[in-house]
Design an enzyme around this catalytic site. Structure first.
Site, PDB file in Angstrom:
ATOM      1  CB  CYS A  75      57.993  42.370  35.468  1.00 58.01           C
ATOM      2  SG  CYS A  75      57.515  41.124  36.674  1.00 58.01           S
ATOM      3  CB  CYS A 181      58.129  34.764  33.050  1.00 57.12           C
ATOM      4  SG  CYS A 181      59.391  35.267  34.243  1.00 57.12           S
TER       5      CYS A 181
HETATM    6  N1  DGL Z   1      60.252  38.488  35.154  1.00 57.05           N
HETATM    7  C1  DGL Z   1      59.022  38.361  35.778  1.00 57.05           C
HETATM    8  C2  DGL Z   1      57.846  38.181  34.851  1.00 57.05           C
HETATM    9  O1  DGL Z   1      57.895  38.567  33.753  1.00 57.05           O
HETATM   10  C3  DGL Z   1      58.820  37.830  37.113  1.00 57.05           C
HETATM   11  C4  DGL Z   1      59.510  36.717  37.718  1.00 57.05           C
HETATM   12  C5  DGL Z   1      59.245  36.710  39.216  1.00 57.05           C
HETATM   13  O2  DGL Z   1      59.656  37.668  39.876  1.00 57.05           O
HETATM   14  O3  DGL Z   1      58.629  35.760  39.703  1.00 57.05           O
HETATM   15  O4  DGL Z   1      56.820  37.679  35.211  1.00 57.05           O
END
Ligand code: DGL
Length: 251
Positions: A75, A181
């Site tokens: 993430c 993301c």
């Molecule tokens: N998948 C996440 C990222 O890479 C986060 C998305 C979120 O929780 O806002 O930033």
């Protein structure tokens, strides 16, 4: 004490990190992976930083209690918020993610680079430092609400969201779109459809998998006898786990 046969913890705020998990399992097929989606607290990217740091610490406690030998923060948002603090506190290897702006800059042909990520990722010092170094021609494009469309598999809405956000740009002058993301990686087929073919679509998943392999090798922690994936969520298992399995098959 974890050893080379212990699992590798991988986590995200939800299902996005499953795109990373797929790449990790392909690169290191004899490792055991424990994936944790913090769906109960998602999204991370539009919440206050201190709140997200608290959630990430909770996930780390959960993974460490499961005796993981390393953690991949799948993430970008959680990495920006917590990776530096966690590394200073914990001895186990922690591999984070960042938007693939460096490879985009290396392949830029004088045009723009659109960096899609959560508002938090783009605001925090980690990305600001990356941008100061490789940001020539780069345009940060915060996408609040887009991860939710992946979580709910609302792909028609995601397509409209992207088209609207791209309206302001002349795509003939864009060289690359960076998926900053891990949720957005599941939108790659839509992006391939709506972007002209010359636009590169880049994510950080392969780089993260290589980094994990390097770190495990350096610390003599590579497992050559495993090969399993276990999925967990802090959210509603009955709805989230089937989606994770489906996305893993796609990743
Ligand atoms: N998948 C996440 C990222 O890479 C986060 C998305 C979120 O929780 O806002 O930033």
């Amino acid at each position: 004490m974890p050893d080379r046969f212990s699992p590798i913890g991988v986590f995200d705020s939800g299902v996005g990190g499953v795109s990373v998990l797929g790449e990790l399992a392909r690169t290191l097929p004899y490792e055991d992976f424990l994936y944790y989606g913090d769906n109960l607290h998602a999204p991370y990217g539009t919440k206050p930083e201190a709140e997200v740091l608290g959630y990430v610490r909770g996930v780390m406690d959960h993974l460490i209690a499961r005796d993981v030998k390393a953690v991949v923060i799948a993430c970008n948002t959680a990495t920006s918020v917590a990776a530096a603090a966690l590394r200073s506190e914990l001895a186990l290897p922690i591999i984070g993610m960042e938007p693939a702006l460096k490879p985009a800059a290396e392949q830029r042909r004088g045009g723009q680079i659109l960096v899609l990520a959560t508002p938090m990722t783009l605001r925090l010092p980690k990305f600001q430092a990356l941008y100061a170094r490789y940001g020539e021609g780069a345009v940060p494009l915060p996408c609040p609400g887009l991860m939710e469309l992946v979580e709910t598999q609302a792909f028609d809405q995601a397509r409209r969201y992207l088209l609207e956000h791209f309206l302001a740009y002349d795509m003939s002058t864009v060289d690359a779109v960076v998926l900053g993301c891990t949720h957005y990686v599941f939108l790659r087929p839509i992006l391939q459809e709506i972007l002209p073919p010359h636009v590169l679509i880049l994510d950080g998943n392969a780089g993260t998998a290589r980094q994990l392999a390097r770190v495990l090798e350096q610390r003599d922690l590579l497992n050559r006898t495993g090969g399993s994936i276990r999925l967990e969520t802090s959210g509603d298992s009955a709805s989230v786990l089937p989606l994770m399995h489906q996305l893993l098959a796609r990743a």
